[in-house]
Each structure stands twice: as structure tokens, then as C-alpha cells.
Design an enzyme around this catalytic site. Structure first.
Site, mmCIF file in Angstrom:
data_model
loop_
_atom_site.group_PDB
_atom_site.id
_atom_site.type_symbol
_atom_site.label_atom_id
_atom_site.label_comp_id
_atom_site.label_asym_id
_atom_site.label_seq_id
_atom_site.Cartn_x
_atom_site.Cartn_y
_atom_site.Cartn_z
ATOM 1 N N GLU A 17 -39.648 -5.518 -16.157
ATOM 2 C CA GLU A 17 -38.987 -5.487 -14.862
ATOM 3 C C GLU A 17 -39.982 -5.097 -13.771
ATOM 4 O O GLU A 17 -40.907 -4.316 -13.998
ATOM 5 C CB GLU A 17 -37.804 -4.517 -14.885
ATOM 6 C CG GLU A 17 -36.676 -5.027 -15.776
ATOM 7 C CD GLU A 17 -35.445 -4.133 -15.759
ATOM 8 O OE1 GLU A 17 -34.343 -4.666 -15.965
ATOM 9 O OE2 GLU A 17 -35.585 -2.909 -15.557
ATOM 10 N N CYS A 74 -43.199 -2.185 -7.240
ATOM 11 C CA CYS A 74 -43.371 -1.345 -8.425
ATOM 12 C C CYS A 74 -43.635 -2.255 -9.621
ATOM 13 O O CYS A 74 -42.790 -3.076 -9.987
ATOM 14 C CB CYS A 74 -42.122 -0.497 -8.648
ATOM 15 S SG CYS A 74 -42.239 0.635 -10.062
ATOM 16 N N CYS A 134 -42.568 1.393 -23.642
ATOM 17 C CA CYS A 134 -43.397 2.546 -23.321
ATOM 18 C C CYS A 134 -43.655 3.355 -24.577
ATOM 19 O O CYS A 134 -42.849 3.338 -25.518
ATOM 20 C CB CYS A 134 -42.720 3.414 -22.258
ATOM 21 S SG CYS A 134 -43.782 4.726 -21.601
ATOM 22 N N CYS A 179 -40.597 10.021 -22.707
ATOM 23 C CA CYS A 179 -40.176 11.092 -21.807
ATOM 24 C C CYS A 179 -38.652 11.179 -21.834
ATOM 25 O O CYS A 179 -37.961 10.166 -21.685
ATOM 26 C CB CYS A 179 -40.684 10.832 -20.395
ATOM 27 S SG CYS A 179 -42.483 10.819 -20.269
ATOM 28 N N CYS A 221 -36.357 9.671 -18.969
ATOM 29 C CA CYS A 221 -36.685 8.331 -18.476
ATOM 30 C C CYS A 221 -36.042 7.258 -19.345
ATOM 31 O O CYS A 221 -36.194 7.263 -20.569
ATOM 32 C CB CYS A 221 -38.208 8.162 -18.471
ATOM 33 S SG CYS A 221 -38.767 6.548 -17.875
ATOM 34 N N CYS A 270 -36.332 4.950 -9.823
ATOM 35 C CA CYS A 270 -37.348 5.591 -10.654
ATOM 36 C C CYS A 270 -36.751 6.083 -11.969
ATOM 37 O O CYS A 270 -35.752 6.796 -11.983
ATOM 38 C CB CYS A 270 -37.955 6.754 -9.882
ATOM 39 S SG CYS A 270 -39.248 7.625 -10.770
#
Length: 400
Positions: free
Chosen positions: A125, A138, A145, A149, A152, A375
């Protein structure tokens, strides 16, 4: 290929993506450096004495004009264009779907084929955030990933593979395509003025591709976005932080989110490998850091977790001597999360304390929450979709 992991204080940090990139039979020229373009021209028989000129022509058409086919490159001879078209493409990632938020934020789901096998295609994305004085894109660096985290959404998706330099640059080019933002734009303005490497993935775990891509994005004879308008965000891959300053030279942002190792170990598990003290020393050593080129420390505001005034006081103390600003991020919820956003009064108190201590402490206005584009919310959800649903999304994108 299975991921390899390395134990560190009872935490397994995934190191190797599940897959590696397999180029298609006709690879795209997007993402190649000038020297690599010269090599490709040599492969199709362009004489050494002509390559420098042809490279400059290609660079101009690819990155200044945004050409989407070799036929558009009218300053290059028809014979060379035909040879280029026979062996290469200028393909970008494919737009599978576009969502537009109530606040004007746009999120594109981009398809990244692996070789010629459609079944192996994955998505990332990319988000465009328009503001009155800038337009920020962004950009993602990995499919999934590796960091996990806990706050997230992207961290809940496995790391599939690293993106190539072409796939990273391609996101910028897709945005310019969709926004009609190339050199022939009538009013001469730019809609994409800033780039942030804050999308899916950890940029410093895909260092070479991110470096090569950002050097192309910042090249004055092409896309031409100033390195001072490009920000690379990392969760703290300490060995590559100083290297990024030396080899890329863009602005640095640190996903900090906690001021104590025990809490940051939970929020950002990479902290067990590179604790706060080592991370801050790498920031002090970052080439070019100054009051004019401050390091941004990103701090997500989690209710009852990291938002006390004691946290604010320790944050100010630990950043002493680092040219810094603190970007406070109201937590953006996502399905299944265990966290809540701090109360607004508490965010203001936190920000006021940091500001009065001499640090800029803007509170980032949440953008694109309604389309999960804010975010920490990015995740390529279409991995769960059926083939029929994928086809419908592509059809919608093509009609836009």
C-alpha cells in the site's frame, strides 16, 4: 524459502523474507541507475560512444516526463525504441484499488508480480496525503514487515519479500501518474512534494534497494524531490543508521514510542537487539544532523501506556544534545488491537511539556483513518481476497 531467526533475549527477530524477487522475462527499466541503463543499452547493441547521450534521453523520459511506453520517447530513434520494447518495459506497479478518504487522503493498493507467475503476486500500500502547503507520499519498502511492533497493523503481516529499487521508485511514479503530476502539468506546480519512507516494512532491512531508489527520486535531472524533503523512518536498525546518512543523505525519523527499554521491548521488539542507548548514540553520530536538519522522533500516544508526564520528562532528558523534534502521533485503531488512543487533554499536556523544554512537538493530525490509511494502519488486506474479488477490485481501478 523459510525465514531464519536469531534469538535475542527470548525474542526472535525474523531476518530473511519468505521469498526473493524473480524478475519477469522482460524486466522494467524503472529503478536502474545511469550505469545500469548504459549496460542495458549495450546489451541491445548501442555503441559505447552513443550510450551516455542515450542514457540521458532515457533518464529524461522516464523520470522527468514520466513516459509510460517507449513510443512516447520521440527524441530516441525508432530503431532503438523498437529494440528497447523488444527486451524491456517501463512498467510500474499495477493499481489494484484506489480509496479516497473523506479528508482527501488517497490509498493505492499496488500489485507486485513475481516473475510471470500471477499466483505469486503480492501487494503493498502507498498513501498520498494532500495538505495546503505540500503533498506527502508515504512509500513502502517491503511486502509485510519483520518487526512485529505490537501497536502497528502492518506488523501483524508476515514479511514476504523485499521490494526492488524499481518497485520503490515505481510507487512515486504511480502517484504522479494518478495525480497528473509530471513535467507537462499545466500550472507547473507539484502535487507530490515530499516523500516519507514510512509505509509497509523496515527500510533499513532493505538498505541497498531503498538507497538506490531514493537516489533516483532525489536526482535533480529526473523526479527531482530534494533530499531535505525525503524522510526515512526506522525502528532502530542501528548498524545502518549512520550508513544511511553517508550513502543516502536524507532526513531521518526514529520510531521511538517509549523512553524505557522494558516498555520499548514490548512495543518495538527490535529494541531487545538495539536498545535505546545504542539507538540514541547512532542518532548523535548521524551525518549532517543539525538544528537545520533535525532528527524526528516519532512517538505514538497510547492511553495509559506511554503518555504520562513522567514519560515526557524522561523523553526530554534522553534527547539532550540531539538536534531533534518530537512528532506526537495519536494512536490510529485497527481491527483486533489491544491499545487505545490517549485522551486529547493528555496529548496536549504531553506536547506542552515537551514544547516548553525547547523541542518542537507537533501533534500529527490523523489522516485517512476511515480507509485505514493512517500511520500504523497499512496492511495489504487483499491477500485474503478470493480471485473473483481481486478481479473486481482491478476492474474498479481501471475505470477510475
Amino acid at each position: 524459502m523459510q525465514p531464519t531467526t536469531e534469538p535475542h533475549n527470548a525474542i526472535l527477530v525474523e531476518k530473511t523474507p519468505l521469498e526473493t524477487y524473480v524478475p519477469p522475462a522482460k524486466p522494467s527499466l524503472i529503478g536502474l541507475s545511469r550505469s545500469e541503463l548504459a549496460d542495458r543499452l549495450g546489451e541491445i547493441g548501442v555503441a559505447p560512444t552513443q550510450r551516455k547521450m542515450r542514457v540521458q534521453q532515457l533518464w529524461h523520459w522516464l523520470y522527468f516526463r514520466g513516459a509510460q511506453s517507449f513510443d512516447e520517447m520521440t527524441s530516441i530513434s525508432k530503431g532503438i525504441r523498437a529494440e528497447l520494447a523488444q527486451h524491456f518495459t517501463v512498467d510500474r506497479p499495477e493499481v489494484v484499488a484506489e480509496q479516497i478518504s473523506n479528508d482527501g487522503t488517497r490509498k493505492w493498493l499496488l500489485r507486485l508480480p513475481s516473475g510471470d507467475n500471477v499466483q505469486k503476486a503480492h501487494e503493498v500500500e502507498c498513501v498520498y496525503i494532500p495538505e495546503t502547503d505540500r503533498g506527502t507520499l508515504c512509500v513502502s519498502s517491503q511486502v509485510g514487515c519483520t518487526l512485529n511492533c505490537s501497536f502497528c497493523h502492518t506488523g501483524t503481516q508476515r514479511l514476504v519479500r523485499n521490494l526492488t529499487a524499481g518497485e520503490i521508485v515505481g510507487q512515486v511514479m504511480v502517484a504522479r501518474d494518478r495525480l497528473n503530476d509530471w513535467a507537462d502539468r499545466e500550472d507547473g506546480t507539484r502535487r507530490v512534494t515530499n516523500i516519507v519512507m514510512m509505509g509497509m516494512g523496515e527500510p533499513l532491512y532493505n538498505f541497498d534497494a531503498v538507497r538506490d531508489a531514493l537516489l533516483i527520486v532525489g536526482d535533480n535531472e529526473g523526479i527531482g524531490i530534494s533530499r531535505r524533503r525525503i524522510t526515512l523512518s526506522t525502528s532502530g536498525v542501528v548498524p545502518n543508521i549512520v550508513r544511511a546518512g553517508e550513502e543516502i543523505g536524507v532526513m531521518l525519523a526514529i520510531s521511538l514510542h517509549a523512553v524505557r527499554d522494558e516498555l520499548r521491548n514490548e512495543l518495538v521488539p527490535l529494541n531487545r537487539k538495539y536498545p535505546i542507548k545504542e539507538l540514541l548514540q547512532a542518532c548523535r553520530d548521524y551525518p549532517g544532523a543539525s538544528n537545520a536538519r533535525r532528527i524526528t522522533f516519532e512517538y505514538v500516544m497510547l492511553k495509559g501506556v506511554n503518555d504520562s508526564l513522567d514519560d515526557a520528562k524522561l523523553l526530554v532528558k534522553m534527547l539532550k544534545g540531539i538536534p531533534a523534534k518530537i512528532n506526537l502521533i495519536p494512536f490510529n485503531p485497527w481491527p483486533g488491537t489491544a491499545y487505545e488512543c490517549s485522551d486529547w487533554d493528555q496529548i496536549e499536556k504531553f506536547s506542552e511539556y515537551v514544547f516548553n523544554a525547547g523541542y518542537s512537538s507537533p501533534v500529527r493530525t490523523p489522516r485517512g483513518r476511515d480507509i485505514l490509511a493512517a500511520c500504523g494502519q497499512l496492511k495489504s488486506e487483499t491477500e485474503k481476497l478470493s480471485a473473483r474479488e481481486r478481479q473486481a477490485l482491478r476492474a474498479m481501478a481501471m475505470t477510475d
